[in-house]
Design an enzyme around this catalytic site. Structure first.
Site, PDB file in Angstrom:
ATOM      1  N   LYS A 189       0.830  -1.199   0.077  1.00  0.00           N
ATOM      2  CA  LYS A 189      -0.128  -0.032   0.000  1.00  0.00           C
ATOM      3  C   LYS A 189       0.783   1.180  -0.123  1.00  0.00           C
ATOM      4  CE  LYS A 189      -3.594  -2.091   2.893  1.00  0.00           C
ATOM      5  NZ  LYS A 189      -4.782  -2.518   2.105  1.00  0.00           N
ATOM      6  N   GLU A 243      -2.178   6.722   8.372  1.00  0.00           N
ATOM      7  CA  GLU A 243      -2.974   7.595   7.522  1.00  0.00           C
ATOM      8  C   GLU A 243      -4.071   8.439   8.130  1.00  0.00           C
ATOM      9  OE1 GLU A 243      -5.546   5.170   4.908  1.00  0.00           O
ATOM     10  OE2 GLU A 243      -4.011   4.760   3.425  1.00  0.00           O
ATOM     11  N   HIS A 295     -13.664  -3.098   9.470  1.00  0.00           N
ATOM     12  CA  HIS A 295     -12.943  -2.908   8.313  1.00  0.00           C
ATOM     13  C   HIS A 295     -13.402  -3.882   7.270  1.00  0.00           C
ATOM     14  CE1 HIS A 295     -11.299   0.546  10.350  1.00  0.00           C
ATOM     15  NE2 HIS A 295     -10.510  -0.428  11.222  1.00  0.00           N
ATOM     16  N   ARG A 305      -7.429  -7.993  -8.752  1.00  0.00           N
ATOM     17  CA  ARG A 305      -8.002  -9.377  -8.904  1.00  0.00           C
ATOM     18  C   ARG A 305      -9.318  -9.059  -8.948  1.00  0.00           C
ATOM     19  NH1 ARG A 305     -10.370  -9.255  -3.511  1.00  0.00           N
ATOM     20  NH2 ARG A 305      -9.066  -8.060  -2.161  1.00  0.00           N
TER      21      ARG A 305
HETATM   22  P1  ADP Z   1      -7.886  -3.674   3.141  1.00  0.00           P
HETATM   23  O1  ADP Z   1      -6.739  -4.031   2.214  1.00  0.00           O
HETATM   24  O2  ADP Z   1      -7.812  -4.342   4.215  1.00  0.00           O
HETATM   25  O3  ADP Z   1      -8.986  -3.953   2.265  1.00  0.00           O
HETATM   26  P2  ADP Z   1      -8.240  -1.004   2.838  1.00  0.00           P
HETATM   27  O4  ADP Z   1      -7.038   0.186   2.895  1.00  0.00           O
HETATM   28  O5  ADP Z   1      -8.871  -1.124   1.665  1.00  0.00           O
HETATM   29  O6  ADP Z   1      -7.554  -2.371   3.498  1.00  0.00           O
HETATM   30  O7  ADP Z   1      -9.027  -0.363   4.097  1.00  0.00           O
HETATM   31  C1  ADP Z   1     -10.206  -1.218   4.503  1.00  0.00           C
HETATM   32  C2  ADP Z   1     -11.273  -0.314   5.102  1.00  0.00           C
HETATM   33  O8  ADP Z   1     -10.754   0.465   6.211  1.00  0.00           O
HETATM   34  C3  ADP Z   1     -11.795   0.971   4.240  1.00  0.00           C
HETATM   35  O9  ADP Z   1     -12.762   0.070   3.436  1.00  0.00           O
HETATM   36  C4  ADP Z   1     -12.287   1.889   4.954  1.00  0.00           C
HETATM   37  O10 ADP Z   1     -13.521   1.247   5.695  1.00  0.00           O
HETATM   38  C5  ADP Z   1     -11.292   1.682   6.144  1.00  0.00           C
HETATM   39  N1  ADP Z   1     -10.425   2.797   5.948  1.00  0.00           N
HETATM   40  C6  ADP Z   1      -9.183   2.646   5.370  1.00  0.00           C
HETATM   41  N2  ADP Z   1      -8.518   3.807   5.233  1.00  0.00           N
HETATM   42  C7  ADP Z   1      -9.224   4.467   5.898  1.00  0.00           C
HETATM   43  C8  ADP Z   1      -9.161   6.086   6.102  1.00  0.00           C
HETATM   44  N3  ADP Z   1      -7.828   6.646   5.988  1.00  0.00           N
HETATM   45  N4  ADP Z   1     -10.069   6.740   6.878  1.00  0.00           N
HETATM   46  C9  ADP Z   1     -11.134   6.120   7.277  1.00  0.00           C
HETATM   47  N5  ADP Z   1     -11.176   4.691   7.085  1.00  0.00           N
HETATM   48  C10 ADP Z   1     -10.419   3.892   6.257  1.00  0.00           C
HETATM   49  P1  ADP Z   2     -12.703  -7.449  -1.332  1.00  0.00           P
HETATM   50  O1  ADP Z   2     -11.270  -6.835  -1.138  1.00  0.00           O
HETATM   51  O2  ADP Z   2     -12.575  -8.338  -2.382  1.00  0.00           O
HETATM   52  O3  ADP Z   2     -13.776  -6.617  -1.436  1.00  0.00           O
HETATM   53  P2  ADP Z   2     -12.200  -8.491   1.208  1.00  0.00           P
HETATM   54  O4  ADP Z   2     -11.391  -7.422   1.442  1.00  0.00           O
HETATM   55  O5  ADP Z   2     -13.210  -8.601   2.482  1.00  0.00           O
HETATM   56  O6  ADP Z   2     -13.295  -8.381  -0.027  1.00  0.00           O
HETATM   57  O7  ADP Z   2     -11.854  -9.886   1.282  1.00  0.00           O
HETATM   58  C1  ADP Z   2     -10.784 -10.238   0.407  1.00  0.00           C
HETATM   59  C2  ADP Z   2      -9.827 -10.381   1.237  1.00  0.00           C
HETATM   60  O8  ADP Z   2      -9.963 -11.349   2.325  1.00  0.00           O
HETATM   61  C3  ADP Z   2      -8.702 -11.497   0.421  1.00  0.00           C
HETATM   62  O9  ADP Z   2      -7.743 -10.252  -0.147  1.00  0.00           O
HETATM   63  C4  ADP Z   2      -8.111 -12.470   1.436  1.00  0.00           C
HETATM   64  O10 ADP Z   2      -7.229 -11.532   2.421  1.00  0.00           O
HETATM   65  C5  ADP Z   2      -9.341 -12.448   2.460  1.00  0.00           C
HETATM   66  N1  ADP Z   2     -10.159 -13.525   1.921  1.00  0.00           N
HETATM   67  C6  ADP Z   2     -11.376 -13.536   1.716  1.00  0.00           C
HETATM   68  N2  ADP Z   2     -12.017 -14.568   1.278  1.00  0.00           N
HETATM   69  C7  ADP Z   2     -10.747 -15.525   1.278  1.00  0.00           C
HETATM   70  C8  ADP Z   2     -10.612 -16.895   1.318  1.00  0.00           C
HETATM   71  N3  ADP Z   2     -11.840 -17.744   0.863  1.00  0.00           N
HETATM   72  N4  ADP Z   2      -9.492 -17.573   1.479  1.00  0.00           N
HETATM   73  C9  ADP Z   2      -8.463 -16.643   2.101  1.00  0.00           C
HETATM   74  N5  ADP Z   2      -8.594 -15.570   1.908  1.00  0.00           N
HETATM   75  C10 ADP Z   2      -9.865 -14.692   1.664  1.00  0.00           C
HETATM   76 MG    MG Z   3      -9.537  -2.724   0.654  1.00  0.00          MG
END
Ligand code: ADP
Ligand code: ADP
Ligand code: MG
Length: 668
Positions: free
Chosen positions: A115, A199, A234, A296
């Site tokens: 990230k 962040e 989250h 993906r």
């Molecule tokens: P992941 O790889 O686990 O999906 P993300 O960076 O996409 O991580 O963040 C997951 C969730 O965390 C977001 O959908 C949002 O709800 C919350 N989030 C992430 N960054 C922020 C931010 N800077 N401020 C507020 N909420 C955040």
């Molecule tokens: P997306 O980002 O596709 O909206 P999520 O962030 O909630 O959904 O879920 C996807 C992430 O959660 C994957 O990148 C992985 O880290 C984990 N995950 C979800 N489902 C699986 C699974 N069946 N097996 C392993 N990891 C999973």
């Molecule tokens: Mg995310």
């Protein structure tokens, strides 16, 4: 391309196999030894066992998957989501073996994989990013001062994170050190990398993401946005498309930025650009920031498929085969509104703790789209993500789509494990959700209202009546519906019964009074005199017809099954499990426990106390990792620690005693 190996399991493997078969490809599943009878194995043309249950020995094992592809002559591999889907080494291994990887090249994946680097890259490409610290140094003192400079609240994020893991919100400087340690620990355990970024925590945050698609001919299109703001921990729970309150101006600003991001890395295949959006003043053209790119197929891709009519997996396969994108931007349009709910085996009442169990009954709705990877009789295993199914509705407008989804959730029957079904039903029925008035904090804030309450009382009453059934000559044939059996009751026995039922609160005694008319049983008046929350006057339970029961005038369909000493019941939108207490067990509301018992199988991450420590009720004493999640375990009362039976890294079983306090009278 004539054959496709799917390197995944569960609903996503089944969903990919469905399209691949329609496209005329021979499909190959891989599985771990506990998945030998799993749906994805049964649905594929060929299946290869690649190792043991632990994902690291099977679904994450690159060599074994490549060997399976070679042995079965697979032309291509689709990684699904999770597992190896965002691992560039896997892409390289496919290439080295001469197998097509259905997804981007490893270079694009690497560019977006971490990230911090991704955000630096996006900044250069002119895409707005969340203000924060994305640097290399991981010195705690430096990170703390960066957090101070950004201004609280901040979010600590694992740079290698995904699925909401390795992430901690920090509200004050005092909380920073503990949160940093927890984020780093969770990140090392889940991703083998403890590196974090910091962040600014965006106010009233909404999660809006854009689906993009590129091909190897230089074309990039977007397929509009999805709103995934309804989250717990989250992680997405409900996803919809298009986003509520989206204007043409904001949509074009966001989709332009997303296409720019994809072009910056010559992106090929399906990808998602996730933005965090300041929702405090409505959506603004300058109020969204790049969070990360998922290189993906996304869990929630079906809502995009519903509103665009595109099969995204079919497009992935075409692009992987070198074909150009089937449609140009101008040909893509939004039609209606779609919403998806993720049905998980988990308990919303205990902080969404994942659940395991056998699906004695699993009858998903027959309305709308259901993407599922399990069947009745399957067992939810502790090794993998406990997603049971995704329910998707599509209608002309948003309200109709939410109404339909509520109906789909109410129609779905799951017995044998705890699920979030009724929680989801309450969520999609909530006036603020129906009105599109929410941000990512909604579930946390409204949790109490979203948990089961008075319906639970009704279920207790139905359970009591169901348990009383054998005493009054009702058919013992458990294959018949509960209501059907209730309807067949004759008033043979005494008009009053006392029965005992074990609930989460302990063993409860129910008093049942038969209600008769003209000598036929019409129903029961049920009371639980020891239960404070149960109405003192009792409630009436009346069978209506074969499948429906009325509780205090509210009618609902009833489903039930009995497995050994467990009684699984679903009435209307609510479901729960009761136990039949052993003879001689004492009726009580359950004393406060002296011990911490493991809620599920897992691994001990940390023990935060030593024997002799004075501890408080609710204090986090033991941290365990189960189903890829950290959970803090605490005692129910204050006291002094007597024994600790585990150490960090121990594997633990469900129900195992981990810690015991000095007994109350001795400790005093
Ligand atoms: P992941 O790889 O686990 O999906 P993300 O960076 O996409 O991580 O963040 C997951 C969730 O965390 C977001 O959908 C949002 O709800 C919350 N989030 C992430 N960054 C922020 C931010 N800077 N401020 C507020 N909420 C955040
Ligand atoms: P997306 O980002 O596709 O909206 P999520 O962030 O909630 O959904 O879920 C996807 C992430 O959660 C994957 O990148 C992985 O880290 C984990 N995950 C979800 N489902 C699986 C699974 N069946 N097996 C392993 N990891 C999973
Ligand atoms: Mg995310």
């Amino acid at each position: 391309m004539q054959s496709l190996l799917v390197a995944n399991r569960g609903e996503i493997a089944c969903r990919i196999i469905r399209t691949a078969r329609r496209c005329g490809l021979r499909t190959i599943a891989v599985y771990s030894d506990v998945d030998v009878n799993a749906q994805h194995v049964l649905q594929a043309d060929t299946a290869v066992c690649i190792g043991e249950a632990a994902a690291s020995s099977s679904y994450l094992n690159i060599e074994r998957i490549i060997a399976a592809a070679r042995d079965t002559g697979a032309d291509a591999i689709h990684p699904g989501y999770g597992f190896l889907s965002e691992n560039p080494n896997f892409v390289d291994a496919c290439e080295a073996a001469g197998i097509i990887f259905v997804g981007p090249d490893s270079q694009a994946m690497r560019a977006m994989g971490l990230k911090d680097a991704a955000k630096r890259l996006m900044q250069e490409a002119g895409v707005p990013v969340v203000p924060g610290y994305h640097g290399e140094s991981q010195e705690p003192a430096l990170l703390r001062s960066e957090a101070q400079a950004i201004g609280y609240p901040v979010l600590i994020k694992a740079r290698a994170g995904g699925g909401g893991k390795g992430m901690r919100r920090v509200n004050t400087a005092e909380e920073f050190d503990a949160a940093l340690a927890a984020a780093q620990r969770e990140s090392s355990a889940s991703f083998g990398d403890s590196h974090v970024l910091i962040e600014k925590y965006v106010a009233a945050p909404r999660h809006i993401e854009v689906q993009v698609f590129g091909d190897s001919h230089g074309n990039v299109v977007h397929l509009f946005e999805r709103d995934c703001s309804l989250q717990r921990r989250h992680q997405k729970v409900i996803e919809e498309a298009p986003a509520p309150g989206m204007s043409d101006a904001v949509r074009s600003a966001m989709t332009d930025a997303a296409v720019r991001a994809a072009r910056a890395i010559d992106y090929r295949g399906a990808g998602t650009i996730e933005f965090i959006v300041d929702g405090s003043q409505g959506l603004q053209t300058d109020g969204f920031w790049f969070m990360e790119m998922n290189t993906r197929l996304q869990v929630e891709h079906p809502v995009t498929e519903a509103i665009t009519g595109v099969d995204l997996v079919e497009w992935q396969l075409k692009v992987a085969a070198g074909e150009p994108l089937p449609m140009a931007q101008s040909e893509l349009q939004i039609s209606g509104h779609a919403v998806e709910a993720r049905l998980y085996a988990e308990n919303p009442a205990t902080g969404f703790l994942p659940a395991v169990g056998t699906l004695h009954r699993f009858r998903p709705t027959t309305t709308g789209r259901v993407d599922s990877g399990v069947r009745e009789g399957d067992t939810v295993l502790p090794y993998y993500d406990p997603l049971l199914a995704k329910l998707i509705s599509h209608a002309d407008d948003r309200l109709a789509a939410f109404g339909q989804l509520a109906q789909q959730l109410a129609d779905t029957v799951v017995l044998g494990t705890i699920t979030n079904r009724e929680f989801l039903w309450k969520l999609v029925s909530h006036p603020q959700v129906r009105g599109g008035q929410f941000d990512t904090s909604f579930i946390d804030t409204e949790l109490a209202a979203l948990l089961v309450s008075d319906e639970q009382i009704a279920l207790l009453a139905v359970a009591a009546v169901e348990l009383a059934a054998p005493w009054i000559g009702v058919s013992g044939d458990r294959s018949r519906g509960v209501a059907q059996r209730l309807g067949a009751w004759q008033l043979w026995g005494a008009a009053q019964r006392r029965i005992r039922l074990q609930t989460d609160e302990g063993i409860q005694t129910a008093e049942l009074q038969a209600l008769d008319a003209d000598g036929a049983l019409r129903g029961w008046q049920v009371r639980f005199p020891e239960m404070a929350e149960f109405p003192t006057g009792g409630v009436t339970v009346q069978p209506l017809d074969k499948a429906r029961v009325s509780v205090d005038g509210r009618n609902g369909s009833i489903h039930g099954c009995r497995q050994d000493d467990r009684l699984c019941l679903q009435w209307g939108a609510v479901s729960t499990e009761f136990r039949v207490p052993e003879a001689g067990a004492t009726a009580a509301t359950g004393p406060v426990s002296d011990a911490i018992v493991s809620p599920m199988p897992g691994r001990v991450v940390a023990v935060n106390c030593v024997p002799g420590d004075q501890v408080r009720a609710g204090q986090a004493l033991i941290v365990v990792e189960a189903m890829k999640m950290e959970q803090e375990l605490s005692c129910e009362r204050d006291g002094r620690v007597e024994t600790i039976s585990v150490r960090a890294d121990d594997q633990i079983a469900q129900g195992q005693e981990l810690l015991r306090l000095v007994a109350e009278d001795e400790g005093a």
